[in-house]
Design a protein around this motif. Sequence first.
Motif, PDB file in Angstrom:
ATOM      1  N   ILE A 169      53.210  14.128  16.305  1.00  0.00           N
ATOM      2  CA  ILE A 169      54.391  14.862  15.834  1.00  0.00           C
ATOM      3  C   ILE A 169      55.047  14.131  14.674  1.00  0.00           C
ATOM      4  N   ALA A 170      55.107  12.787  14.755  1.00  0.00           N
ATOM      5  CA  ALA A 170      55.699  12.007  13.666  1.00  0.00           C
ATOM      6  C   ALA A 170      54.886  12.149  12.382  1.00  0.00           C
ATOM      7  N   ALA A 171      53.558  12.147  12.512  1.00  0.00           N
ATOM      8  CA  ALA A 171      52.711  12.316  11.328  1.00  0.00           C
ATOM      9  C   ALA A 171      52.901  13.707  10.722  1.00  0.00           C
ATOM     10  N   CYS A 172      53.019  14.704  11.591  1.00  0.00           N
ATOM     11  CA  CYS A 172      53.235  16.076  11.125  1.00  0.00           C
ATOM     12  C   CYS A 172      54.579  16.185  10.397  1.00  0.00           C
ATOM     13  N   PHE A 173      55.624  15.575  10.971  1.00  0.00           N
ATOM     14  CA  PHE A 173      56.952  15.602  10.359  1.00  0.00           C
ATOM     15  C   PHE A 173      56.961  14.859   9.021  1.00  0.00           C
ATOM     16  N   SER A 174      56.241  13.717   8.969  1.00  0.00           N
ATOM     17  CA  SER A 174      56.206  12.933   7.727  1.00  0.00           C
ATOM     18  C   SER A 174      55.582  13.728   6.592  1.00  0.00           C
ATOM     19  N   CYS A 175      54.543  14.491   6.917  1.00  0.00           N
ATOM     20  CA  CYS A 175      53.908  15.324   5.887  1.00  0.00           C
ATOM     21  C   CYS A 175      54.866  16.416   5.408  1.00  0.00           C
ATOM     22  N   ALA A 176      55.683  16.941   6.306  1.00  0.00           N
ATOM     23  CA  ALA A 176      56.658  17.955   5.921  1.00  0.00           C
ATOM     24  C   ALA A 176      57.731  17.362   5.015  1.00  0.00           C
ATOM     25  N   VAL A 177      58.124  16.119   5.298  1.00  0.00           N
ATOM     26  CA  VAL A 177      59.164  15.463   4.497  1.00  0.00           C
ATOM     27  C   VAL A 177      58.724  15.323   3.037  1.00  0.00           C
ATOM     28  N   LEU A 182      49.777  21.218   3.421  1.00  0.00           N
ATOM     29  CA  LEU A 182      48.402  21.380   3.849  1.00  0.00           C
ATOM     30  C   LEU A 182      48.077  20.421   4.994  1.00  0.00           C
ATOM     31  N   ALA A 183      48.400  19.143   4.811  1.00  0.00           N
ATOM     32  CA  ALA A 183      48.181  18.159   5.877  1.00  0.00           C
ATOM     33  C   ALA A 183      49.057  18.486   7.085  1.00  0.00           C
ATOM     34  N   PHE A 184      50.290  18.908   6.816  1.00  0.00           N
ATOM     35  CA  PHE A 184      51.200  19.303   7.903  1.00  0.00           C
ATOM     36  C   PHE A 184      50.576  20.412   8.758  1.00  0.00           C
ATOM     37  N   SER A 185      50.021  21.425   8.090  1.00  0.00           N
ATOM     38  CA  SER A 185      49.454  22.563   8.810  1.00  0.00           C
ATOM     39  C   SER A 185      48.230  22.169   9.621  1.00  0.00           C
ATOM     40  N   LEU A 189      47.860  22.313  13.533  1.00  0.00           N
ATOM     41  CA  LEU A 189      46.772  23.095  14.122  1.00  0.00           C
ATOM     42  C   LEU A 189      46.033  22.286  15.174  1.00  0.00           C
ATOM     43  N   GLY A 190      45.792  20.996  14.880  1.00  0.00           N
ATOM     44  CA  GLY A 190      45.123  20.132  15.845  1.00  0.00           C
ATOM     45  C   GLY A 190      45.943  19.946  17.106  1.00  0.00           C
ATOM     46  N   ILE A 191      47.267  19.808  16.948  1.00  0.00           N
ATOM     47  CA  ILE A 191      48.151  19.649  18.111  1.00  0.00           C
ATOM     48  C   ILE A 191      48.118  20.907  18.980  1.00  0.00           C
ATOM     49  N   LEU A 275      38.388  24.468   9.378  1.00  0.00           N
ATOM     50  CA  LEU A 275      39.510  24.351   8.444  1.00  0.00           C
ATOM     51  C   LEU A 275      39.735  22.910   8.024  1.00  0.00           C
ATOM     52  N   GLN A 276      39.654  21.995   8.996  1.00  0.00           N
ATOM     53  CA  GLN A 276      39.834  20.585   8.630  1.00  0.00           C
ATOM     54  C   GLN A 276      38.690  20.092   7.764  1.00  0.00           C
ATOM     55  N   LEU A 277      37.502  20.585   8.007  1.00  0.00           N
ATOM     56  CA  LEU A 277      36.346  20.194   7.203  1.00  0.00           C
ATOM     57  C   LEU A 277      36.538  20.590   5.739  1.00  0.00           C
ATOM     58  N   LEU A 278      37.112  21.773   5.512  1.00  0.00           N
ATOM     59  CA  LEU A 278      37.250  22.292   4.147  1.00  0.00           C
ATOM     60  C   LEU A 278      38.517  21.847   3.447  1.00  0.00           C
ATOM     61  N   LEU A 279      39.614  21.686   4.199  1.00  0.00           N
ATOM     62  CA  LEU A 279      40.919  21.540   3.553  1.00  0.00           C
ATOM     63  C   LEU A 279      41.490  20.130   3.540  1.00  0.00           C
ATOM     64  N   ILE A 280      41.087  19.275   4.480  1.00  0.00           N
ATOM     65  CA  ILE A 280      41.653  17.922   4.485  1.00  0.00           C
ATOM     66  C   ILE A 280      41.407  17.182   3.172  1.00  0.00           C
ATOM     67  N   PRO A 281      40.218  17.283   2.545  1.00  0.00           N
ATOM     68  CA  PRO A 281      40.040  16.603   1.251  1.00  0.00           C
ATOM     69  C   PRO A 281      40.980  17.114   0.160  1.00  0.00           C
ATOM     70  N   GLN A 282      41.571  18.298   0.339  1.00  0.00           N
ATOM     71  CA  GLN A 282      42.477  18.848  -0.672  1.00  0.00           C
ATOM     72  C   GLN A 282      43.913  18.357  -0.485  1.00  0.00           C
ATOM     73  N   ALA A 283      44.198  17.691   0.633  1.00  0.00           N
ATOM     74  CA  ALA A 283      45.547  17.187   0.871  1.00  0.00           C
ATOM     75  C   ALA A 283      45.789  15.926   0.045  1.00  0.00           C
ATOM     76  N   THR A 284      47.068  15.512  -0.024  1.00  0.00           N
ATOM     77  CA  THR A 284      47.394  14.279  -0.741  1.00  0.00           C
ATOM     78  C   THR A 284      46.880  13.075   0.038  1.00  0.00           C
ATOM     79  N   LEU A 285      46.807  11.930  -0.620  1.00  0.00           N
ATOM     80  CA  LEU A 285      46.364  10.719   0.049  1.00  0.00           C
ATOM     81  C   LEU A 285      47.269  10.377   1.224  1.00  0.00           C
ATOM     82  N   PHE A 286      48.580  10.544   1.037  1.00  0.00           N
ATOM     83  CA  PHE A 286      49.508  10.258   2.129  1.00  0.00           C
ATOM     84  C   PHE A 286      49.244  11.185   3.324  1.00  0.00           C
ATOM     85  N   GLY A 287      49.014  12.463   3.044  1.00  0.00           N
ATOM     86  CA  GLY A 287      48.729  13.405   4.117  1.00  0.00           C
ATOM     87  C   GLY A 287      47.439  13.066   4.850  1.00  0.00           C
ATOM     88  N   GLN A 288      46.430  12.630   4.086  1.00  0.00           N
ATOM     89  CA  GLN A 288      45.171  12.241   4.712  1.00  0.00           C
ATOM     90  C   GLN A 288      45.346  11.006   5.597  1.00  0.00           C
TER      91      GLN A 288
END
Length: 449
Positions: A169-177, A182-185, A189-191, A275-288
């Motif tokens: 949840i903290a990682a999800c919130f940090s990505c929203a901040v 993309l990383a947030f979603s 989704l994993g949660i 979705l994670q296979l296709l989209l995680i590489p498109q997120a920012t480094l911090f999100g990854q």
Amino acid sequence: MYLQIPIYDSAFSLDAAGVAGFFGGDETLSAMATVHLYRGRRWLGWYNSPGSYTVAKKYGQLANSRLWDGLFPGPNFEPAEAFGLDGKPGPRYVASLSGTDMTTGHLAYLTIQRSRELKGEPVQGEPSRETLPASVTVIHVGDVTDEDQVGKMSINHALLATIPITISIAACFSCAVVSDWLAFSLILLGIISSGITCFVIGTARLHLRAPKTVTPGVPPGDGLLLTPRDVVVLKGSERDVNAITKGSFWLDMYGGREYRSVGLCSLLLLAQFMLQLLLIPQATLFGQVMFLSSLAASWIYNSFLSSLESEKIQGDLFFKALQVEEASIQKYELPSRRSQAVFACSILSDGIEKDEDFDAERMLSLFVPNKTKVWNLWRKKVAGQLKSACPNKDFQATAEEKEKECLCEEQCQLLDTFLDDARLAFEAYRKPSLKLRSLNTPSWEANDV
């Protein structure tokens, strides 16, 4: 204006696609198998768990229809077998009075594993005659409850799930901040997919399935669970012993024979993987980094659950359902297979020496099947003493008995050694007799039928 992180605008991309779906799959499967063993575990799966592809492929095979078989090809296991609660072959079981000789299943396997965990009391023999050490475990099966639902372990270990839940949840919130939606979603989704799957699978109830009735007048179920080195002597009524020899765990899972809900959860996990296979590489480094951090925390927790030895937990719950207390189990270490045979058969014969249905020679042959002249006379002599109601046993062979079998001098010496081992084993049984006699079931007579 958004909070800026030092690596927010980095052009470097951490490709976590290969990790998202495959990393930690085995640990996740082992952790998911504990959902039926711990109280409250089904409510605590809300974290971004790794290995979604492995879990989807494994549990998708539970769903039983043409559609699900096409999406998740493979054999359609029963739920208990899919979660490691059934399927292990058990040892051979031979009853001392009824003559039953059968192969057992998962619950007898757990019984043997439980006996191996115990520390045995050594039974002294002649040091020069010690061959392959063996053990005899005596279990008195209590009155098996008619309530077939199996209990669960305490919630203590399951509560540790709050750690990966908090981190996810903290990682999800940090990505929203930092507006990395993309990383947030994908973390969210994993949660959600992990939490829903854990809840749906955890709604199944674990039951003990065993014959509830027996034929009136049937003798006690006393008998042996046999392995090459370890032997378990079961003492109890036929109905109670049947829970070990003929019983099994089964899961009462919603969804009928098709288990559509499990199939839908597997489809959700498969979508998460894609979705994670296709989209995680498109997120920012911090999100990854946040995504991988949540996976790492979840993997550590899953590894912890995997280390708790599911079979040991199953054994504890099973013995609790059988009402077998620790004081009802004794284990003894014997110096040889022949000593083990005499010790175990002495336990079975106590109180039923004159019962014609008790074939002592047959029971001894289960341990020592050798067909030589020495062993044939040894079994005959020992069986005769076990069938004798005389408290003073005489395990020595007479000269006439040896001459009748045409034994040479070396064979006579060997026979005397083996019979002396039988005497020592029987006397060792008599020493703790007060402790063992408390385990003996009431004697059964043929006229009870």
